[in-house]
Design a protein around this motif. Sequence first.
Motif, PDB file in Angstrom:
ATOM      1  N   PRO A   1      12.223  15.625   8.627  1.00 29.38           N
ATOM      2  CA  PRO A   1      12.562  16.400   7.256  1.00 29.38           C
ATOM      3  C   PRO A   1      12.160  15.849   6.125  1.00 29.38           C
ATOM      4  O   PRO A   1      11.696  16.410   5.091  1.00 29.38           O
ATOM      5  CB  PRO A   1      14.290  16.547   7.274  1.00 29.38           C
ATOM      6  CG  PRO A   1      14.756  16.086   8.867  1.00 29.38           C
ATOM      7  CD  PRO A   1      13.598  15.325   9.357  1.00 29.38           C
ATOM      8  N   ILE A   2      12.191  14.439   6.075  1.00 25.39           N
ATOM      9  CA  ILE A   2      12.020  13.627   5.114  1.00 25.39           C
ATOM     10  C   ILE A   2      10.456  13.821   4.636  1.00 25.39           C
ATOM     11  O   ILE A   2       9.671  13.977   3.572  1.00 25.39           O
ATOM     12  CB  ILE A   2      12.308  12.138   4.946  1.00 25.39           C
ATOM     13  CG1 ILE A   2      14.000  12.024   5.062  1.00 25.39           C
ATOM     14  CG2 ILE A   2      11.793  11.420   3.723  1.00 25.39           C
ATOM     15  CD1 ILE A   2      14.216  10.731   5.276  1.00 25.39           C
ATOM     16  N   LEU A   3       9.687  13.679   5.671  1.00 26.44           N
ATOM     17  CA  LEU A   3       8.187  13.887   5.579  1.00 26.44           C
ATOM     18  C   LEU A   3       7.757  15.007   5.175  1.00 26.44           C
ATOM     19  O   LEU A   3       6.848  15.402   4.461  1.00 26.44           O
ATOM     20  CB  LEU A   3       7.377  13.538   7.087  1.00 26.44           C
ATOM     21  CG  LEU A   3       7.767  12.124   7.561  1.00 26.44           C
ATOM     22  CD1 LEU A   3       7.087  11.763   8.790  1.00 26.44           C
ATOM     23  CD2 LEU A   3       7.143  11.100   6.497  1.00 26.44           C
ATOM     24  N   VAL A   4       8.307  16.144   5.896  1.00 25.86           N
ATOM     25  CA  VAL A   4       7.950  17.552   5.567  1.00 25.86           C
ATOM     26  C   VAL A   4       8.268  17.716   3.772  1.00 25.86           C
ATOM     27  O   VAL A   4       7.593  18.504   3.200  1.00 25.86           O
ATOM     28  CB  VAL A   4       8.667  18.542   6.254  1.00 25.86           C
ATOM     29  CG1 VAL A   4       8.308  19.947   5.893  1.00 25.86           C
ATOM     30  CG2 VAL A   4       8.190  18.550   7.636  1.00 25.86           C
ATOM     31  N   GLN A   5       9.483  17.404   3.531  1.00 28.45           N
ATOM     32  CA  GLN A   5       9.772  17.406   2.103  1.00 28.45           C
ATOM     33  C   GLN A   5       8.963  16.967   1.255  1.00 28.45           C
ATOM     34  O   GLN A   5       8.565  17.344   0.250  1.00 28.45           O
ATOM     35  CB  GLN A   5      11.362  16.917   2.147  1.00 28.45           C
ATOM     36  CG  GLN A   5      11.698  16.680   0.571  1.00 28.45           C
ATOM     37  CD  GLN A   5      12.670  15.583   0.235  1.00 28.45           C
ATOM     38  OE1 GLN A   5      13.669  15.133   1.166  1.00 28.45           O
ATOM     39  NE2 GLN A   5      12.431  14.675  -0.532  1.00 28.45           N
ATOM     40  N   SER A   6       8.645  15.640   1.562  1.00 33.01           N
ATOM     41  CA  SER A   6       7.469  14.990   0.811  1.00 33.01           C
ATOM     42  C   SER A   6       6.198  15.769   0.621  1.00 33.01           C
ATOM     43  O   SER A   6       5.567  15.716  -0.520  1.00 33.01           O
ATOM     44  CB  SER A   6       7.052  13.712   1.365  1.00 33.01           C
ATOM     45  OG  SER A   6       8.447  12.780   1.409  1.00 33.01           O
ATOM     46  N   VAL A   7       5.626  16.272   1.587  1.00 34.86           N
ATOM     47  CA  VAL A   7       4.524  16.934   1.412  1.00 34.86           C
ATOM     48  C   VAL A   7       4.803  18.326   0.664  1.00 34.86           C
ATOM     49  O   VAL A   7       3.749  18.482  -0.228  1.00 34.86           O
ATOM     50  CB  VAL A   7       4.061  17.446   2.948  1.00 34.86           C
ATOM     51  CG1 VAL A   7       2.946  18.376   2.956  1.00 34.86           C
ATOM     52  CG2 VAL A   7       3.682  16.410   3.763  1.00 34.86           C
TER      53      VAL A   7
END
Length: 224
Positions: A54-60
């Motif tokens: 979720p953190i990676l998707v949010q960052s993108v």
Amino acid sequence: MFGTIIDPSVGLTAQSAVFCTLTSAGLGLVAAFLYRLNNPRVSKNLMVTLVVLPILVQSVIMMVNGSVGAGLAVMGAFNLVRFRSAPGTSRELCYVFLVMGVGLATGMGYLGFALMITLAAGIILAVLGFTPLFGIVRSSKLLRILIPEDLDYTTCFGDLFKEYTISHRLLMSKTVSMGTLYELRYELILKDLSKEKEFLDKIRARNGNLTVMCSLLTDNHEEM
């Protein structure tokens, strides 16, 4: 409640980025906990993925200024390394999609909506996971038998299967040891698990005490 915490006129701030990241990590932990609760065989790698994804998707999504289309296009590039990961079950795929949805929501600042979909999907998965209607009441077994080449396997074990199993079917038969033996593989469901040894002993008495192996049938049929 479902409004975004990112002010369009101001843009992304350090405070809103921290709130979104903490929410993504927290909801990822909730998804990982639900996965551990509802699965008898837990993958530690998948649990870590559920927290971090979720953190990676949010960052993108944040890097492309909230454009979902552009964000999905960037995330699609990660499919190039899909061959590096082992196939998972359909239930595991549900959890991956759940945390990706959380990351999309938090990346656009909709923290309340992210919390709602996590709770809703988590409750549904938990309820269905403990509902007998959606579970396997009896586990299928894989039975492997070695027999001499002069033994007719089509009729030799029929009475034993009728006595000890609910259902059975021959999956494969092949010659081994230069054609001197046959290896048989059956998928079956035992009537009484406590009589498994008795069942195997009677098979050994008929196949000349050659190798007999009974194991759980793998869940490859659930892979997507």
